[in-house]
Design a protein around this motif. Structure first.
Motif, short mmCIF file in Angstrom:
data_model
loop_
_atom_site.label_atom_id
_atom_site.label_comp_id
_atom_site.label_asym_id
_atom_site.label_seq_id
_atom_site.Cartn_x
_atom_site.Cartn_y
_atom_site.Cartn_z
N ALA A 45 -1.94 3.32 10.90
CA ALA A 45 -2.97 3.07 11.83
C ALA A 45 -2.21 2.75 13.41
CB ALA A 45 -3.73 1.90 11.64
N ALA A 46 -1.33 2.00 13.48
CA ALA A 46 -0.43 1.82 14.32
C ALA A 46 0.14 3.09 15.13
CB ALA A 46 0.70 0.70 14.13
N ALA A 47 0.61 3.80 14.43
CA ALA A 47 1.07 5.32 15.02
C ALA A 47 -0.23 5.74 15.75
CB ALA A 47 1.75 6.10 13.92
N LEU A 48 -1.25 5.94 14.96
CA LEU A 48 -2.61 6.82 15.33
C LEU A 48 -2.96 6.11 16.81
CD1 LEU A 48 -4.53 7.57 12.38
CD2 LEU A 48 -3.19 9.12 13.84
N GLU A 49 -3.12 4.38 16.78
CA GLU A 49 -3.55 3.93 17.85
C GLU A 49 -2.51 4.34 19.18
OE1 GLU A 49 -5.81 0.35 15.90
OE2 GLU A 49 -3.59 0.17 16.12
N GLY A 50 -1.27 4.30 18.85
CA GLY A 50 -0.29 4.83 19.80
C GLY A 50 -0.35 5.93 20.67
N LEU A 51 -0.73 6.74 19.61
CA LEU A 51 -1.20 8.15 20.10
C LEU A 51 -2.54 8.36 20.89
CD1 LEU A 51 0.09 10.34 17.24
CD2 LEU A 51 1.19 10.09 19.46
N GLY A 52 -3.38 7.13 20.92
CA GLY A 52 -4.60 7.22 21.58
C GLY A 52 -5.82 7.31 20.93
N TYR A 53 -5.65 7.45 19.62
CA TYR A 53 -7.01 7.67 18.73
C TYR A 53 -7.59 6.14 18.28
CZ TYR A 53 -5.03 12.39 17.49
OH TYR A 53 -4.72 13.65 17.86
N ARG A 54 -8.89 6.24 18.14
CA ARG A 54 -9.72 5.22 17.90
C ARG A 54 -9.67 5.11 16.62
NH1 ARG A 54 -14.63 6.55 19.67
NH2 ARG A 54 -15.43 6.56 17.42
N VAL A 55 -8.97 4.01 15.93
CA VAL A 55 -8.88 3.70 14.37
C VAL A 55 -9.70 2.47 13.88
CG1 VAL A 55 -7.03 3.06 12.74
CG2 VAL A 55 -6.49 4.58 14.66
N ARG A 56 -10.17 2.75 12.65
CA ARG A 56 -10.93 1.73 11.88
C ARG A 56 -10.29 1.31 10.64
NH1 ARG A 56 -17.24 2.15 11.81
NH2 ARG A 56 -17.05 0.01 11.09
N ARG A 57 -9.97 0.24 10.42
CA ARG A 57 -9.24 -0.05 9.05
C ARG A 57 -10.62 -0.44 8.15
NH1 ARG A 57 -6.30 -1.24 13.24
NH2 ARG A 57 -4.02 -1.24 13.11
N ARG A 58 -10.62 -0.14 7.01
CA ARG A 58 -11.55 -0.50 5.99
C ARG A 58 -11.24 -0.68 4.70
NH1 ARG A 58 -16.32 2.27 7.50
NH2 ARG A 58 -16.18 3.66 9.21
N LEU A 59 -11.66 -1.89 4.40
CA LEU A 59 -11.24 -2.61 3.02
C LEU A 59 -12.19 -2.19 1.81
CD1 LEU A 59 -10.77 -6.31 3.91
CD2 LEU A 59 -8.86 -4.71 3.49
N GLY A 60 -11.60 -2.03 0.87
CA GLY A 60 -12.59 -1.71 -0.46
C GLY A 60 -11.86 -2.59 -1.66
N ARG A 61 -12.58 -2.60 -2.67
CA ARG A 61 -12.39 -3.29 -3.98
C ARG A 61 -12.33 -2.30 -5.20
NH1 ARG A 61 -10.81 -8.54 -3.79
NH2 ARG A 61 -11.72 -9.62 -2.31
N VAL A 62 -11.41 -2.55 -6.05
CA VAL A 62 -11.20 -1.82 -7.14
C VAL A 62 -11.42 -2.61 -8.33
CG1 VAL A 62 -9.57 -0.17 -8.63
CG2 VAL A 62 -9.48 -0.13 -6.10
N HIS A 63 -12.51 -2.48 -8.88
CA HIS A 63 -12.98 -3.44 -10.09
C HIS A 63 -12.38 -3.01 -11.19
CE1 HIS A 63 -15.31 -6.04 -7.40
NE2 HIS A 63 -15.95 -4.90 -6.84
N GLN A 64 -11.77 -3.68 -12.00
CA GLN A 64 -11.51 -3.37 -13.53
C GLN A 64 -11.85 -4.56 -14.45
OE1 GLN A 64 -7.20 -2.77 -13.16
NE2 GLN A 64 -7.15 -0.69 -12.31
N SER A 65 -11.86 -4.42 -15.38
CA SER A 65 -12.22 -5.33 -16.42
C SER A 65 -11.33 -6.74 -16.34
CB SER A 65 -12.37 -5.09 -17.92
OG SER A 65 -11.34 -4.51 -18.36
N THR A 66 -9.88 -6.31 -16.19
CA THR A 66 -8.94 -7.63 -16.15
C THR A 66 -8.73 -8.02 -14.70
OG1 THR A 66 -7.27 -5.78 -16.06
CG2 THR A 66 -7.95 -6.51 -18.23
N SER A 67 -8.88 -7.06 -13.61
CA SER A 67 -8.57 -7.83 -12.33
C SER A 67 -9.47 -7.18 -11.32
CB SER A 67 -7.20 -7.56 -12.12
OG SER A 67 -6.80 -6.24 -12.03
N THR A 68 -9.39 -7.55 -10.15
CA THR A 68 -10.26 -7.03 -8.94
C THR A 68 -8.90 -7.09 -7.76
OG1 THR A 68 -12.21 -7.85 -9.55
CG2 THR A 68 -11.87 -7.11 -7.24
N ARG A 69 -8.90 -5.65 -7.36
CA ARG A 69 -7.76 -5.53 -6.40
C ARG A 69 -8.43 -5.08 -4.95
NH1 ARG A 69 -2.90 -6.50 -8.74
NH2 ARG A 69 -2.73 -6.18 -10.75
#
Length: 81
Positions: A45-69
């Protein structure tokens, strides 16, 4: 993928230096170590922003029966799309 591979050993060992740009550059570029999604996505993302692109960071969750990451992905706008 061959230049900056996925690696989460430091994170699992509790030796993670954080995701500040300077720490990521040191680990991924200078030391040529791999990183996990937050590190790889943040430096990409930092490299893309340095090149002038508009960047969005997106969080997601991976659900498993033993943990959520949490996962980070990056989207970049090209020609306003």
């Amino acid at each position: 993928m061959h230049t900056i591979p996925f690696a989460n050993v430091d994170l699992l060992l509790g030796q993670h230096p954080g995701v500040a740009p300077a720490a990521e550059q040191q680990q991924l570029i200078t030391r040529r170590r791999g990183g996990y999604c937050f590190e790889n996505s943040q430096i990409f993302a930092a490299a893309l922003e340095g090149l002038g692109y508009r960047v969005r960071r997106r969080l997601g969750r991976v659900h498993q029966s033993t943990s959520t990451r949490t996962h980070l992905v990056v989207t970049a706008a090209v020609d306003d799309r």
